[in-house]
Design an enzyme around this catalytic site. Structure first.
Site, PDB file in Angstrom:
ATOM      1  N   ASP A  39       0.850  -1.194   0.000  1.00 30.96           N
ATOM      2  CA  ASP A  39       0.000   0.000   0.000  1.00 30.96           C
ATOM      3  C   ASP A  39       0.886   1.244   0.000  1.00 30.96           C
ATOM      4  OD1 ASP A  39      -3.234   0.501   1.083  1.00 30.96           O
ATOM      5  OD2 ASP A  39      -1.834   2.192   0.981  1.00 30.96           O
ATOM      6  N   THR A  42      -1.619   6.496   0.658  1.00 28.93           N
ATOM      7  CA  THR A  42      -2.107   7.806   0.214  1.00 28.93           C
ATOM      8  C   THR A  42      -2.965   8.369   1.348  1.00 28.93           C
ATOM      9  OG1 THR A  42      -4.199   6.975  -0.669  1.00 28.93           O
ATOM     10  CG2 THR A  42      -2.279   6.904  -2.155  1.00 28.93           C
ATOM     11  N   THR A 135     -15.877  -2.289  -9.435  1.00 28.85           N
ATOM     12  CA  THR A 135     -17.079  -1.579  -8.981  1.00 28.85           C
ATOM     13  C   THR A 135     -18.248  -1.734  -9.947  1.00 28.85           C
ATOM     14  OG1 THR A 135     -17.963   0.647  -8.601  1.00 28.85           O
ATOM     15  CG2 THR A 135     -16.103   0.498 -10.070  1.00 28.85           C
ATOM     16  N   ASP A 136     -19.454  -1.560  -9.438  1.00 29.01           N
ATOM     17  CA  ASP A 136     -20.637  -1.583 -10.314  1.00 29.01           C
ATOM     18  C   ASP A 136     -20.729  -0.334 -11.185  1.00 29.01           C
ATOM     19  OD1 ASP A 136     -21.304   0.257  -8.339  1.00 29.01           O
ATOM     20  OD2 ASP A 136     -23.230  -0.657  -7.824  1.00 29.01           O
ATOM     21  N   GLU A 137     -19.940   0.698 -10.840  1.00 30.65           N
ATOM     22  CA  GLU A 137     -20.038   1.960 -11.596  1.00 30.65           C
ATOM     23  C   GLU A 137     -19.590   1.801 -13.047  1.00 30.65           C
ATOM     24  OE1 GLU A 137     -18.809   5.503  -9.625  1.00 30.65           O
ATOM     25  OE2 GLU A 137     -19.392   4.760  -7.668  1.00 30.65           O
ATOM     26  N   TYR A 160     -13.545   8.358 -12.587  1.00 30.40           N
ATOM     27  CA  TYR A 160     -13.291   7.188 -11.732  1.00 30.40           C
ATOM     28  C   TYR A 160     -13.777   5.912 -12.401  1.00 30.40           C
ATOM     29  CZ  TYR A 160     -14.295   3.659  -8.162  1.00 30.40           C
ATOM     30  OH  TYR A 160     -14.381   2.468  -7.475  1.00 30.40           O
ATOM     31  N   LYS A 164     -11.736   2.575 -13.788  1.00 31.14           N
ATOM     32  CA  LYS A 164     -11.975   1.206 -13.303  1.00 31.14           C
ATOM     33  C   LYS A 164     -12.388   0.303 -14.465  1.00 31.14           C
ATOM     34  CE  LYS A 164     -11.839  -0.250  -9.625  1.00 31.14           C
ATOM     35  NZ  LYS A 164     -10.742  -0.819  -8.805  1.00 31.14           N
ATOM     36  N   PRO A 215     -24.281  18.012   3.424  1.00 27.96           N
ATOM     37  CA  PRO A 215     -24.447  18.401   2.022  1.00 27.96           C
ATOM     38  C   PRO A 215     -25.017  17.267   1.165  1.00 27.96           C
ATOM     39  CG  PRO A 215     -22.138  17.891   2.456  1.00 27.96           C
ATOM     40  CD  PRO A 215     -22.870  17.685   3.748  1.00 27.96           C
ATOM     41  N   ARG A 224     -28.429   4.416  -4.454  1.00 29.63           N
ATOM     42  CA  ARG A 224     -27.274   3.531  -4.343  1.00 29.63           C
ATOM     43  C   ARG A 224     -27.702   2.257  -3.624  1.00 29.63           C
ATOM     44  NH1 ARG A 224     -26.054   6.677  -7.582  1.00 29.63           N
ATOM     45  NH2 ARG A 224     -24.164   7.924  -7.828  1.00 29.63           N
TER      46      ARG A 224
HETATM   47  P1  NAD Z   1      -9.825   3.423  -0.380  1.00 27.85           P
HETATM   48  O1  NAD Z   1      -9.646   4.707  -1.116  1.00 27.85           O
HETATM   49  O2  NAD Z   1     -10.373   3.439   0.994  1.00 27.85           O
HETATM   50  O3  NAD Z   1      -8.424   2.658  -0.294  1.00 27.85           O
HETATM   51  C1  NAD Z   1      -7.544   2.573  -1.368  1.00 27.85           C
HETATM   52  C2  NAD Z   1      -6.193   2.089  -0.856  1.00 27.85           C
HETATM   53  O4  NAD Z   1      -5.303   1.972  -1.973  1.00 27.85           O
HETATM   54  C3  NAD Z   1      -5.543   3.049   0.142  1.00 27.85           C
HETATM   55  O5  NAD Z   1      -5.026   2.325   1.237  1.00 27.85           O
HETATM   56  C4  NAD Z   1      -4.420   3.698  -0.657  1.00 27.85           C
HETATM   57  O6  NAD Z   1      -3.320   4.079   0.133  1.00 27.85           O
HETATM   58  C5  NAD Z   1      -4.063   2.583  -1.636  1.00 27.85           C
HETATM   59  N1  NAD Z   1      -3.455   3.099  -2.861  1.00 27.85           N
HETATM   60  C6  NAD Z   1      -3.920   4.117  -3.641  1.00 27.85           C
HETATM   61  N2  NAD Z   1      -3.065   4.316  -4.674  1.00 27.85           N
HETATM   62  C7  NAD Z   1      -2.089   3.381  -4.560  1.00 27.85           C
HETATM   63  C8  NAD Z   1      -0.947   3.078  -5.329  1.00 27.85           C
HETATM   64  N3  NAD Z   1      -0.632   3.777  -6.430  1.00 27.85           N
HETATM   65  N4  NAD Z   1      -0.157   2.045  -4.935  1.00 27.85           N
HETATM   66  C9  NAD Z   1      -0.462   1.344  -3.818  1.00 27.85           C
HETATM   67  N5  NAD Z   1      -1.517   1.605  -3.036  1.00 27.85           N
HETATM   68  C10 NAD Z   1      -2.325   2.617  -3.404  1.00 27.85           C
HETATM   69  O7  NAD Z   1     -10.693   2.515  -1.346  1.00 27.85           O
HETATM   70  P2  NAD Z   1     -11.818   1.438  -1.009  1.00 27.85           P
HETATM   71  O8  NAD Z   1     -13.107   2.122  -0.902  1.00 27.85           O
HETATM   72  O9  NAD Z   1     -11.342   0.567   0.095  1.00 27.85           O
HETATM   73  O10 NAD Z   1     -11.829   0.612  -2.379  1.00 27.85           O
HETATM   74  C11 NAD Z   1     -10.946  -0.496  -2.569  1.00 27.85           C
HETATM   75  C12 NAD Z   1     -11.196  -1.082  -3.943  1.00 27.85           C
HETATM   76  O11 NAD Z   1     -12.538  -1.522  -4.050  1.00 27.85           O
HETATM   77  C13 NAD Z   1     -10.985  -0.098  -5.091  1.00 27.85           C
HETATM   78  O12 NAD Z   1     -10.388  -0.783  -6.160  1.00 27.85           O
HETATM   79  C14 NAD Z   1     -12.391   0.358  -5.452  1.00 27.85           C
HETATM   80  O13 NAD Z   1     -12.478   0.729  -6.814  1.00 27.85           O
HETATM   81  C15 NAD Z   1     -13.176  -0.911  -5.157  1.00 27.85           C
HETATM   82  N6  NAD Z   1     -14.603  -0.707  -4.792  1.00 27.85           N
HETATM   83  C16 NAD Z   1     -14.933   0.169  -3.796  1.00 27.85           C
HETATM   84  C17 NAD Z   1     -16.273   0.303  -3.420  1.00 27.85           C
HETATM   85  C18 NAD Z   1     -16.702   1.231  -2.309  1.00 27.85           C
HETATM   86  O14 NAD Z   1     -17.911   1.375  -2.072  1.00 27.85           O
HETATM   87  N7  NAD Z   1     -15.781   1.839  -1.565  1.00 27.85           N
HETATM   88  C19 NAD Z   1     -17.259  -0.439  -4.074  1.00 27.85           C
HETATM   89  C20 NAD Z   1     -16.876  -1.314  -5.100  1.00 27.85           C
HETATM   90  C21 NAD Z   1     -15.536  -1.443  -5.439  1.00 27.85           C
HETATM   91  O1  TDX Z   2     -21.419  14.802   0.407  1.00 24.06           O
HETATM   92  C1  TDX Z   2     -21.993  14.009  -0.355  1.00 24.06           C
HETATM   93  N1  TDX Z   2     -23.309  14.234  -0.682  1.00 24.06           N
HETATM   94  C2  TDX Z   2     -24.003  13.437  -1.529  1.00 24.06           C
HETATM   95  O2  TDX Z   2     -25.189  13.671  -1.803  1.00 24.06           O
HETATM   96  C3  TDX Z   2     -21.332  12.863  -0.935  1.00 24.06           C
HETATM   97  C4  TDX Z   2     -19.892  12.581  -0.611  1.00 24.06           C
HETATM   98  C5  TDX Z   2     -22.059  12.050  -1.767  1.00 24.06           C
HETATM   99  N2  TDX Z   2     -23.338  12.337  -2.080  1.00 24.06           N
HETATM  100  C6  TDX Z   2     -24.081  11.411  -2.962  1.00 24.06           C
HETATM  101  C7  TDX Z   2     -23.394  11.058  -4.270  1.00 24.06           C
HETATM  102  C8  TDX Z   2     -23.873   9.649  -4.527  1.00 24.06           C
HETATM  103  O3  TDX Z   2     -25.133   9.659  -5.176  1.00 24.06           O
HETATM  104  O4  TDX Z   2     -24.188  10.169  -2.257  1.00 24.06           O
HETATM  105  C9  TDX Z   2     -24.052   9.052  -3.129  1.00 24.06           C
HETATM  106  C10 TDX Z   2     -22.875   8.214  -2.679  1.00 24.06           C
HETATM  107  O5  TDX Z   2     -21.707   8.964  -2.918  1.00 24.06           O
HETATM  108  P1  TDX Z   2     -20.237   8.380  -2.562  1.00 24.06           P
HETATM  109  O6  TDX Z   2     -20.244   7.935  -1.143  1.00 24.06           O
HETATM  110  O7  TDX Z   2     -19.237   9.392  -3.006  1.00 24.06           O
HETATM  111  O8  TDX Z   2     -20.199   7.049  -3.436  1.00 24.06           O
HETATM  112  P2  TDX Z   2     -20.347   6.787  -5.011  1.00 24.06           P
HETATM  113  O9  TDX Z   2     -20.062   8.003  -5.796  1.00 24.06           O
HETATM  114  O10 TDX Z   2     -21.689   6.123  -5.217  1.00 24.06           O
HETATM  115  O11 TDX Z   2     -19.155   5.726  -5.235  1.00 24.06           O
HETATM  116  C11 TDX Z   2     -18.899   4.703  -4.235  1.00 24.06           C
HETATM  117  O12 TDX Z   2     -19.445   3.470  -4.629  1.00 24.06           O
HETATM  118  C12 TDX Z   2     -18.830   2.760  -5.650  1.00 24.06           C
HETATM  119  C13 TDX Z   2     -17.407   4.547  -3.963  1.00 24.06           C
HETATM  120  O13 TDX Z   2     -16.856   5.786  -3.597  1.00 24.06           O
HETATM  121  C14 TDX Z   2     -16.683   3.949  -5.137  1.00 24.06           C
HETATM  122  O14 TDX Z   2     -15.307   3.739  -4.833  1.00 24.06           O
HETATM  123  C15 TDX Z   2     -17.335   2.638  -5.455  1.00 24.06           C
HETATM  124  O15 TDX Z   2     -16.727   2.082  -6.575  1.00 24.06           O
END
Ligand code: NAD
Ligand code: TDX
Length: 353
Positions: A39, A42, A135-137, A160, A164, A215, A224
């Protein structure tokens, strides 16, 4: 998949939100295998997330970047990496709108670097797996009805999701072109402990605690599909063990909420837990400028995962949300640490007027 004795699993992004739950689950589930967490730490990476397991004999942390090809080469050689579970990514949609190149660098180039390392070091006939967490996005945005299936055409709309989607395509291309054994899962929105407070749920929890404005983008009608992070980690473990090489699995909670309904529920839960008058947190809700290109609705059909692997979410949303709020209230130090310094600078420029 039957894992052999010499199994060294490289988990990337293991200090992040989902990665830390995956690392912990793998360290605890597979004491006979070595778990190596790479890791870059970041703003989103935090070793506090793994304090409880940092001294386990089957766990090792390496501070490094997946864009560093020499480092990857030496890790594959020295640690004899047999499996990869790749989570490292830039993960926040809003940040991808302000700085798309950072997402290309880590999510696309970093992933291809890892694929190259695996291709170079793994020989045909040996037991390997490159598991890419996505991700589903990548599927784009749904209208009021319908679901994302594994067969849904890709239609990413944010920098983003475009990054992905690109990484998913590269992972499949390495399978078809070079025979690399891969598996991909595409998951819906996660929530739970250690969630970085830039994402909707932890941001709202943090702001409710501090009585700051909440916000909500646009009219709050975007939908979502939320899944508790430990259920996602368990799905990743099951797919790692039982997934078919070359396949894709959708992971989701069958748990759709409009943002505004979710924020209302969170306000109610927190007013109760904080002993505040019911309705007081809802007064903090502020409708703000919508996210550019804001996807309307995500909803996953996870039937394939249920039928072929036997995975289903274990928690109801209200229960998961209550556990999540408890975690944040019990870990205010964690929240204070991650909301200082660079975090404050980012939010000063982005949201605060
Ligand atoms: P996060 O942002 O919390 O964590 C990302 C981690 O990757 C951090 O620890 C960061 O330090 C590390 N990282 C970033 N750039 C790097 C690099 N260049 N080299 C090595 N390490 C690096 O993310 P998350 O929410 O835990 O998501 C993890 C994975 O799951 C991602 O691939 C994301 O696309 C996927 N994902 C997330 C969600 C969600 O809801 N959060 C949903 C579906 C898929
Ligand atoms: O302050 C906010 N207000 C708001 O209305 C933020 C941060 C988000 N939102 C809305 C945007 C989205 O419709 O809420 C919803 C969820 O937003 P996020 O938490 O930023 O998630 P999303 O954009 O849906 O993406 C997340 O799910 C898929 C993760 O961040 C991704 O990493 C993952 O792949």
């Amino acid at each position: 998949m039957s894992l052999k004795k010499e199994t060294n699993i490289l988990i990337t992004g293991g200090a992040g939100f989902i990665g830390s739950h995956v690392v912990r689950l793998f360290v605890e589930s597979f004491p006979e295998y070595k778990i190596i967490n790479l890791d870059a730490l970041t703003y989103a990476g935090n070793l506090e997330n793994l304090k409880d397991i940092e001294n386990r004999v089957n766990y090792e942390f390496i501070h490094g970047d997946i864009c560093d090809t020499e480092l990857l080469d030496s890790i594959f050689t020295e640690k004899k990496i047999t499996h990869v579970v790749h989570l490292a990514a830039e993960s926040h949609v809003d940040r991808s709108i302000t700085d798309p190149l950072a997402f290309v660098k880590t999510n696309v180039i970093g992933t291809v670097n890892l694929l190259q390392a695996a291709r170079k070091h793994w020989k045909e006939g040996e037991e390997h797996l490159f598991y890419h967490v996505s991700t589903d996005e990548v599927y784009g945005s749904l209208g009021d009805e319908g679901f994302f299936y594994e067969t849904t055409a890709y239609d990413p709309r944010s920098p983003y999701s475009a990054s992905k989607a690109s990484s998913d395509h590269f992972v499949r291309a390495y399978h078809h072109t070079y025979g690399l054994p891969i598996v991909i899962s595409n998951c819906s929105n996660n929530y739970g402990p250690n969630h970085f407070p830039e994402k909707l749920i932890p941001l709202m929890i943090n702001n409710i605690i501090h009585k700051k404005s909440l916000p909500v983008y646009g009219e709050g009608k975007n939908v979502r599909d939320w899944l508790y992070v430990k259920d996602h980690a368990e799905a990743i473990k099951q797919i790692f063990l039982k997934g078919k090489v070359g396949e894709t699995y959708n992971v989701g909670g069958h748990n759709e909420w409009t943002n505004i309904d979710l924020v209302h529920l969170l306000c109610e839960i927190m007013d109760e837990k904080l002993g505040r008058e019911q309705g007081s947190s809802k007064e903090l809700i502020t409708f703000v400028k919508d996210r550019a290109g804001h996807d309307l609705r995500y909803a996953i059909d996870a039937t394939k995962l249920k039928e072929e692997i036997g995975w289903e979410p274990s928690l109801q949303f209200e229960e998961g949300l209550s556990l999540t709020v408890d975690w944040f209230l019990e870990n205010k130090g964690w929240l204070e640490n991650v909301t200082s310094g660079a975090y404050l600078d980012y939010y000063k420029d982005t949201y605060e007027s």
